[in-house]
Scaffold this active site. Sequence first.
Site, PDB file in Angstrom:
ATOM      1  N   LYS A   1       1.103   4.170  -2.949  1.00  0.00           N
ATOM      2  CA  LYS A   1       0.719   5.570  -2.773  1.00  0.00           C
ATOM      3  C   LYS A   1       1.904   6.515  -3.043  1.00  0.00           C
ATOM      4  O   LYS A   1       1.702   7.645  -3.507  1.00  0.00           O
ATOM      5  CB  LYS A   1       0.141   5.788  -1.377  1.00  0.00           C
TER       6      LYS A   1
ATOM      7  N   ILE B   1      -8.592   8.289   7.727  1.00  0.00           N
ATOM      8  CA  ILE B   1      -9.979   8.722   7.572  1.00  0.00           C
ATOM      9  C   ILE B   1     -10.882   7.529   7.901  1.00  0.00           C
ATOM     10  O   ILE B   1     -10.595   6.390   7.480  1.00  0.00           O
ATOM     11  CB  ILE B   1     -10.257   9.168   6.100  1.00  0.00           C
TER      12      ILE B   1
ATOM     13  N   TYR C   1       0.832  -1.206   0.000  1.00  0.00           N
ATOM     14  CA  TYR C   1       0.000   0.000   0.000  1.00  0.00           C
ATOM     15  C   TYR C   1       0.870   1.262   0.000  1.00  0.00           C
ATOM     16  O   TYR C   1       0.667   2.181  -0.791  1.00  0.00           O
ATOM     17  CB  TYR C   1      -0.925  -0.028   1.221  1.00  0.00           C
TER      18      TYR C   1
HETATM   19  P1  NDP Z   1     -13.262   2.306   0.559  1.00  0.00           P
HETATM   20  O1  NDP Z   1     -12.735   0.928   0.634  1.00  0.00           O
HETATM   21  O2  NDP Z   1     -14.320   2.721   1.502  1.00  0.00           O
HETATM   22  O3  NDP Z   1     -13.753   2.635  -0.942  1.00  0.00           O
HETATM   23  C1  NDP Z   1     -12.976   2.282  -2.044  1.00  0.00           C
HETATM   24  C2  NDP Z   1     -13.812   2.374  -3.298  1.00  0.00           C
HETATM   25  O4  NDP Z   1     -13.009   1.939  -4.417  1.00  0.00           O
HETATM   26  C3  NDP Z   1     -15.033   1.457  -3.262  1.00  0.00           C
HETATM   27  O5  NDP Z   1     -16.139   2.119  -3.865  1.00  0.00           O
HETATM   28  C4  NDP Z   1     -14.576   0.272  -4.101  1.00  0.00           C
HETATM   29  O6  NDP Z   1     -15.622  -0.442  -4.719  1.00  0.00           O
HETATM   30  C5  NDP Z   1     -13.744   0.973  -5.157  1.00  0.00           C
HETATM   31  N1  NDP Z   1     -12.884   0.044  -5.877  1.00  0.00           N
HETATM   32  C6  NDP Z   1     -12.021  -0.863  -5.354  1.00  0.00           C
HETATM   33  N2  NDP Z   1     -11.426  -1.550  -6.332  1.00  0.00           N
HETATM   34  C7  NDP Z   1     -11.926  -1.084  -7.506  1.00  0.00           C
HETATM   35  C8  NDP Z   1     -11.701  -1.384  -8.868  1.00  0.00           C
HETATM   36  N3  NDP Z   1     -10.841  -2.357  -9.226  1.00  0.00           N
HETATM   37  N4  NDP Z   1     -12.385  -0.699  -9.820  1.00  0.00           N
HETATM   38  C9  NDP Z   1     -13.285   0.267  -9.474  1.00  0.00           C
HETATM   39  N5  NDP Z   1     -13.535   0.606  -8.189  1.00  0.00           N
HETATM   40  C10 NDP Z   1     -12.857  -0.068  -7.217  1.00  0.00           C
HETATM   41  O7  NDP Z   1     -11.967   3.241   0.705  1.00  0.00           O
HETATM   42  P2  NDP Z   1     -11.770   4.768   1.146  1.00  0.00           P
HETATM   43  O8  NDP Z   1     -12.945   5.574   0.802  1.00  0.00           O
HETATM   44  O9  NDP Z   1     -11.217   4.778   2.504  1.00  0.00           O
HETATM   45  O10 NDP Z   1     -10.544   5.137   0.164  1.00  0.00           O
HETATM   46  C11 NDP Z   1     -10.694   5.858  -1.048  1.00  0.00           C
HETATM   47  C12 NDP Z   1      -9.297   6.242  -1.523  1.00  0.00           C
HETATM   48  O11 NDP Z   1      -8.667   7.045  -0.526  1.00  0.00           O
HETATM   49  C13 NDP Z   1      -8.393   5.034  -1.744  1.00  0.00           C
HETATM   50  O12 NDP Z   1      -7.568   5.254  -2.869  1.00  0.00           O
HETATM   51  C14 NDP Z   1      -7.562   5.011  -0.471  1.00  0.00           C
HETATM   52  O13 NDP Z   1      -6.323   4.374  -0.657  1.00  0.00           O
HETATM   53  C15 NDP Z   1      -7.408   6.492  -0.194  1.00  0.00           C
HETATM   54  N6  NDP Z   1      -7.085   6.806   1.191  1.00  0.00           N
HETATM   55  C16 NDP Z   1      -7.880   6.403   2.222  1.00  0.00           C
HETATM   56  C17 NDP Z   1      -7.544   6.714   3.522  1.00  0.00           C
HETATM   57  C18 NDP Z   1      -8.359   6.304   4.699  1.00  0.00           C
HETATM   58  O14 NDP Z   1      -7.893   6.481   5.833  1.00  0.00           O
HETATM   59  N7  NDP Z   1      -9.581   5.788   4.521  1.00  0.00           N
HETATM   60  C19 NDP Z   1      -6.324   7.467   3.827  1.00  0.00           C
HETATM   61  C20 NDP Z   1      -5.570   7.856   2.675  1.00  0.00           C
HETATM   62  C21 NDP Z   1      -5.952   7.529   1.416  1.00  0.00           C
HETATM   63  P3  NDP Z   1     -16.414  -1.601  -3.882  1.00  0.00           P
HETATM   64  O15 NDP Z   1     -17.293  -0.821  -2.943  1.00  0.00           O
HETATM   65  O16 NDP Z   1     -17.186  -2.321  -4.915  1.00  0.00           O
HETATM   66  O17 NDP Z   1     -15.357  -2.419  -3.221  1.00  0.00           O
END
Ligand code: NDP
Length: 283
Positions: free
Chosen positions: A191, A220, A187
Amino acid sequence: AALAGSHPAETALSQFALPGRVALITGGHRGIGLEIALALAEAGANVYCLDLPPTPDSDWLKVQAHAASLAQSQRAQGNLLVAGKLEYVSGDVTDQKKVWDIAEEIAKKEGRLDICVANAGILRSAECLEYPAEEFRKLIDINVSGALFSAQAAGRQMERLGIPGSIILIASMSGSMTNKDQHWVAYNTSKAAVIQMARSLSCELGVKGIRVNSVSPGYIYTQMTRNFLSKNDGLDADWSSQNPLGRLGRPDELRGVVLWLAGDGSTFCTGSDIIVDGGHRAW
Ligand code: NDP
């Protein structure tokens, strides 16, 4: 003289308004992506969410209905700014052709594509010396290749249509720091790549008038982190203690920065990584 006749509040707000703009966001069904999709729509953009098929318990359908009813009541009140629509498009960010085709279809249907938020991502942990090859490749494919394919898809349409668009890659503070006992080698690596990808793309696409920035959130509270926290007792408090605000962030706390990067308030900002981590790295 430049301000003559304009209302300061209106001028400031217009920097965040996106009427008539068209946005593509990946992974917009839940968490951070969902909040960003809603914010873009509420600011007036027509938003297309490229996502895997929604599950029955997904918030997606509720959110789509919310955007539609918001637009209806804004129209009824005669508001100048009316929320845009939210549409779901089925796709996987690792399928380059599919992602390109989706962006092309949107641009042809709407006549434009102004904003792309590459947000889809996954988090898996495994000890570095044991990390299974397939798991490693899968994570890199979604988090890194997926971000590139999304940026390419949007950039191609922006270039074709001569639109000075804004591409925003959701990276992470994990791209430039690490934490003990997390086993997030894949991961963190992914990033770091996304932050550097935004910088590299900003150079190549800047000459075409297209801006590319990354946003690096700290911890988050979403499904992604809940999955990890639920397996590690006391980690919630530990993470909260790692920033001066003493808590995890909420997904809606990413709205403002993405709206700013998407809109006219940030037209000289490109190649930057905007950190939204509650002060984690200053602490
Ligand atoms: P979630 O797991 O809640 O949401 C991720 C989303 O990405 C889901 O809608 C998921 O779909 C979708 N997804 C996963 N794989 C695919 C794919 N192959 N094609 C299309 N869509 C896909 O994560 P977060 O909201 O927490 O994270 C969102 C972004 O923010 C990510 O890139 C994460 O790395 C980044 N981030 C998050 C942090 C945190 O603390 N939460 C901190 C820093 C960065 P499905 O629902 O179908 O699985």
